[in-house]
Design a protein around this motif. Sequence first.
Motif, PDB file in Angstrom:
ATOM      1  N   HIS A   1      -3.686   4.124  -1.203  1.00 39.89           N
ATOM      2  CA  HIS A   1      -3.961   3.095  -2.197  1.00 39.89           C
ATOM      3  C   HIS A   1      -3.442   1.764  -1.686  1.00 39.89           C
ATOM      4  O   HIS A   1      -2.364   1.694  -1.115  1.00 39.89           O
ATOM      5  CB  HIS A   1      -3.282   3.420  -3.531  1.00 39.89           C
ATOM      6  CG  HIS A   1      -3.464   2.350  -4.540  1.00 39.89           C
ATOM      7  ND1 HIS A   1      -2.470   1.442  -4.847  1.00 39.89           N
ATOM      8  CD2 HIS A   1      -4.523   2.005  -5.309  1.00 39.89           C
ATOM      9  CE1 HIS A   1      -2.904   0.603  -5.756  1.00 39.89           C
ATOM     10  NE2 HIS A   1      -4.146   0.917  -6.059  1.00 39.89           N
TER      11      HIS A   1
ATOM     12  N   SER B   1       0.829  -1.203   0.000  1.00 41.74           N
ATOM     13  CA  SER B   1       0.000   0.000   0.000  1.00 41.74           C
ATOM     14  C   SER B   1       0.867   1.257   0.000  1.00 41.74           C
ATOM     15  O   SER B   1       2.030   1.222   0.394  1.00 41.74           O
ATOM     16  CB  SER B   1      -0.915   0.008   1.231  1.00 41.74           C
ATOM     17  OG  SER B   1      -1.718  -1.150   1.261  1.00 41.74           O
TER      18      SER B   1
ATOM     19  N   ILE C   1      -4.088  10.790  -0.074  1.00 39.75           N
ATOM     20  CA  ILE C   1      -4.581   9.686  -0.896  1.00 39.75           C
ATOM     21  C   ILE C   1      -3.894   8.398  -0.459  1.00 39.75           C
ATOM     22  O   ILE C   1      -2.674   8.349  -0.324  1.00 39.75           O
ATOM     23  CB  ILE C   1      -4.298   9.961  -2.384  1.00 39.75           C
ATOM     24  CG1 ILE C   1      -5.040  11.216  -2.821  1.00 39.75           C
ATOM     25  CG2 ILE C   1      -4.690   8.767  -3.245  1.00 39.75           C
ATOM     26  CD1 ILE C   1      -4.666  11.711  -4.196  1.00 39.75           C
TER      27      ILE C   1
ATOM     28  N   TRP D   1      -8.366   2.645  -4.011  1.00 38.35           N
ATOM     29  CA  TRP D   1      -8.078   4.083  -3.937  1.00 38.35           C
ATOM     30  C   TRP D   1      -9.015   4.740  -2.933  1.00 38.35           C
ATOM     31  O   TRP D   1     -10.217   4.513  -2.975  1.00 38.35           O
ATOM     32  CB  TRP D   1      -8.244   4.748  -5.297  1.00 38.35           C
ATOM     33  CG  TRP D   1      -7.200   4.347  -6.276  1.00 38.35           C
ATOM     34  CD1 TRP D   1      -7.296   3.372  -7.217  1.00 38.35           C
ATOM     35  CD2 TRP D   1      -5.901   4.895  -6.395  1.00 38.35           C
ATOM     36  NE1 TRP D   1      -6.126   3.278  -7.921  1.00 38.35           N
ATOM     37  CE2 TRP D   1      -5.250   4.209  -7.441  1.00 38.35           C
ATOM     38  CE3 TRP D   1      -5.205   5.900  -5.725  1.00 38.35           C
ATOM     39  CZ2 TRP D   1      -3.940   4.504  -7.824  1.00 38.35           C
ATOM     40  CZ3 TRP D   1      -3.906   6.187  -6.118  1.00 38.35           C
ATOM     41  CH2 TRP D   1      -3.292   5.491  -7.150  1.00 38.35           C
TER      42      TRP D   1
ATOM     43  N   ASN E   1     -13.046   4.460   0.569  1.00 43.77           N
ATOM     44  CA  ASN E   1     -12.151   3.668  -0.263  1.00 43.77           C
ATOM     45  C   ASN E   1     -12.975   2.949  -1.325  1.00 43.77           C
ATOM     46  O   ASN E   1     -14.076   2.504  -1.046  1.00 43.77           O
ATOM     47  CB  ASN E   1     -11.411   2.651   0.625  1.00 43.77           C
ATOM     48  CG  ASN E   1     -10.267   1.990  -0.081  1.00 43.77           C
ATOM     49  OD1 ASN E   1      -9.473   2.632  -0.741  1.00 43.77           O
ATOM     50  ND2 ASN E   1     -10.165   0.683   0.072  1.00 43.77           N
TER      51      ASN E   1
ATOM     52  N   ASN F   1     -11.436  -3.841   0.724  1.00 43.94           N
ATOM     53  CA  ASN F   1     -11.629  -2.424   0.449  1.00 43.94           C
ATOM     54  C   ASN F   1     -12.570  -1.734   1.431  1.00 43.94           C
ATOM     55  O   ASN F   1     -12.481  -0.532   1.629  1.00 43.94           O
ATOM     56  CB  ASN F   1     -12.112  -2.224  -0.991  1.00 43.94           C
ATOM     57  CG  ASN F   1     -13.387  -2.966  -1.294  1.00 43.94           C
ATOM     58  OD1 ASN F   1     -13.455  -4.177  -1.086  1.00 43.94           O
ATOM     59  ND2 ASN F   1     -14.381  -2.276  -1.813  1.00 43.94           N
TER      60      ASN F   1
ATOM     61  N   LYS G   1      -7.386  -3.258  -1.387  1.00 46.33           N
ATOM     62  CA  LYS G   1      -8.172  -3.704  -2.527  1.00 46.33           C
ATOM     63  C   LYS G   1      -9.145  -4.800  -2.120  1.00 46.33           C
ATOM     64  O   LYS G   1      -9.026  -5.391  -1.058  1.00 46.33           O
ATOM     65  CB  LYS G   1      -7.239  -4.218  -3.625  1.00 46.33           C
ATOM     66  CG  LYS G   1      -6.303  -3.153  -4.161  1.00 46.33           C
ATOM     67  CD  LYS G   1      -5.358  -3.719  -5.183  1.00 46.33           C
ATOM     68  CE  LYS G   1      -4.394  -2.654  -5.659  1.00 46.33           C
ATOM     69  NZ  LYS G   1      -3.401  -3.215  -6.567  1.00 46.33           N
TER      70      LYS G   1
END
Length: 189
Positions: free
Chosen positions: A134, A106, A132, A152, A147, A141, A137
Amino acid sequence: MKNLRSAHPSVFALGLSGFMACATASAQTSDPAPVTEKADKPSALSGWMFGYAPFDWHFSDARKENDFEPDEQKHAYVWLIQAEKELDERHIAGFAYFKNSFGQPSQYAYYGWRFRPFDSAPSLFIKITGGIIHGYKFPFNKKIPLNNRHGWGITAIPALGYDFNQNWGAQVNVLGNAGVMFQLNYTVR
């Protein structure tokens, strides 16, 4: 060959005297101001803080909160490396690369503020960053708010820290209601 050996000490003395004459002449003609300015000029890395967080502590065990999450999930080992630039006395910007609680690589790019609230304890600081993020996933998420499915999102992370001296310090990053991360920092001055 014998003549070269007997001439050797005199050649050495002549060369040494020539070197000393050149050094004395350059010392008399050179301006010492640029050397002083160069010594006072800060490093290109001055104001950069580099952090490493080898340990975190979760407030609770990982648990399945949504149907699409794995049945047997556990928290993975979390670590972080970070580079942060002090923009002025209060403002900071930086980037962190870390392995999140679910083993996913991340990233976090942020801007923030650092406050030293107590005059009696100038080494103590409070930091708040936002930016931000990232990496969280699918299927994890939903573990952080704001998110999307592709990992993202936006987030804010508060921290409490202490500077041991002008270069070394430590901080505790508060990761919402999930846990805290313990971090060691080195600042280039």
